[in-house]
Design a protein around this motif. Sequence first.
Motif, PDB file in Angstrom:
ATOM      1  N   UNK A   1       0.828  -1.157   0.002  1.00 44.13           N
ATOM      2  CA  UNK A   1       0.073  -0.168  -0.073  1.00 44.13           C
ATOM      3  C   UNK A   1       0.858   1.255  -0.011  1.00 44.13           C
ATOM      4  N   UNK A   2       1.816   1.371   0.850  1.00 46.23           N
ATOM      5  CA  UNK A   2       2.878   2.346   0.745  1.00 46.23           C
ATOM      6  C   UNK A   2       3.573   2.702  -0.491  1.00 46.23           C
ATOM      7  N   UNK A   3       3.933   1.539  -1.158  1.00 46.43           N
ATOM      8  CA  UNK A   3       4.424   1.656  -2.569  1.00 46.43           C
ATOM      9  C   UNK A   3       3.408   2.227  -3.478  1.00 46.43           C
ATOM     10  N   UNK A   4       2.197   1.876  -3.422  1.00 45.46           N
ATOM     11  CA  UNK A   4       1.360   2.451  -4.403  1.00 45.46           C
ATOM     12  C   UNK A   4       0.941   3.922  -4.168  1.00 45.46           C
ATOM     13  N   UNK A   5       1.010   4.307  -2.788  1.00 40.04           N
ATOM     14  CA  UNK A   5       0.940   5.653  -2.326  1.00 40.04           C
ATOM     15  C   UNK A   5       2.336   6.435  -3.135  1.00 40.04           C
TER      16      UNK A   5
ATOM     17  N   UNK B   1       1.484   7.086  -6.500  1.00 36.92           N
ATOM     18  CA  UNK B   1       0.458   7.995  -6.851  1.00 36.92           C
ATOM     19  C   UNK B   1       0.856   9.232  -6.819  1.00 36.92           C
ATOM     20  N   UNK B   2       1.831   9.328  -5.641  1.00 36.89           N
ATOM     21  CA  UNK B   2       2.093  10.778  -5.513  1.00 36.89           C
ATOM     22  C   UNK B   2       3.251  11.456  -6.558  1.00 36.89           C
ATOM     23  N   UNK B   3       4.057  10.313  -7.042  1.00 36.05           N
ATOM     24  CA  UNK B   3       5.072  10.810  -8.047  1.00 36.05           C
ATOM     25  C   UNK B   3       3.996  11.092  -9.375  1.00 36.05           C
ATOM     26  N   UNK B   4       3.107  10.302  -9.509  1.00 37.88           N
ATOM     27  CA  UNK B   4       2.324  10.744 -10.882  1.00 37.88           C
ATOM     28  C   UNK B   4       1.553  12.129 -10.644  1.00 37.88           C
ATOM     29  N   UNK B   5       1.075  12.133  -9.455  1.00 42.29           N
ATOM     30  CA  UNK B   5       0.438  13.740  -9.190  1.00 42.29           C
ATOM     31  C   UNK B   5       1.429  15.030  -9.443  1.00 42.29           C
ATOM     32  N   UNK B   6       2.553  14.613  -8.561  1.00 45.65           N
ATOM     33  CA  UNK B   6       3.500  15.705  -8.762  1.00 45.65           C
ATOM     34  C   UNK B   6       3.994  15.890  -9.971  1.00 45.65           C
TER      35      UNK B   6
END
Length: 145
Positions: A122-126, A129-134
Amino acid sequence: MQVDPRGPRFGASVTTAVLVAVLVTGSWVLLAAQAVVFALAAFLGLRYAPYGLLFRVLIRPRLAPPRELEDAAPPRFAQGVGFVFALVGMAGYATGTIWLGIGATALALAAAFLNAAFGFCLGCEMYLFFRRVTAKFRSEREVPA
């Protein structure tokens, strides 16, 4: 840095057992020990994580080489998330706000169990996700001249 994906999964298995023990005993000291494990992995790197060391010394020599390696950044980020939840849980147990200690520990346990049992970090997916958003945010801010 690349890591054998079985190492973080092994670490998640040990973490699952530790966090179950925390919930059964209500021990903030045991949770503090797990927080140290999370902190070492998150801030110094996975190679310094105690569970990773156990995996490299005791388990990996008995296994076939991994089919592929993975980037260490997502699991390292996940350890940082675990560290935050452990800190919140410790604060809850230490201050007598038991519901907070139980809740934070249970959330960390759920994430560790998902990785240990199903290989879903789950932390890896977070992290991803943050990398894509930023990245999207940065690209939207760049205005062509």
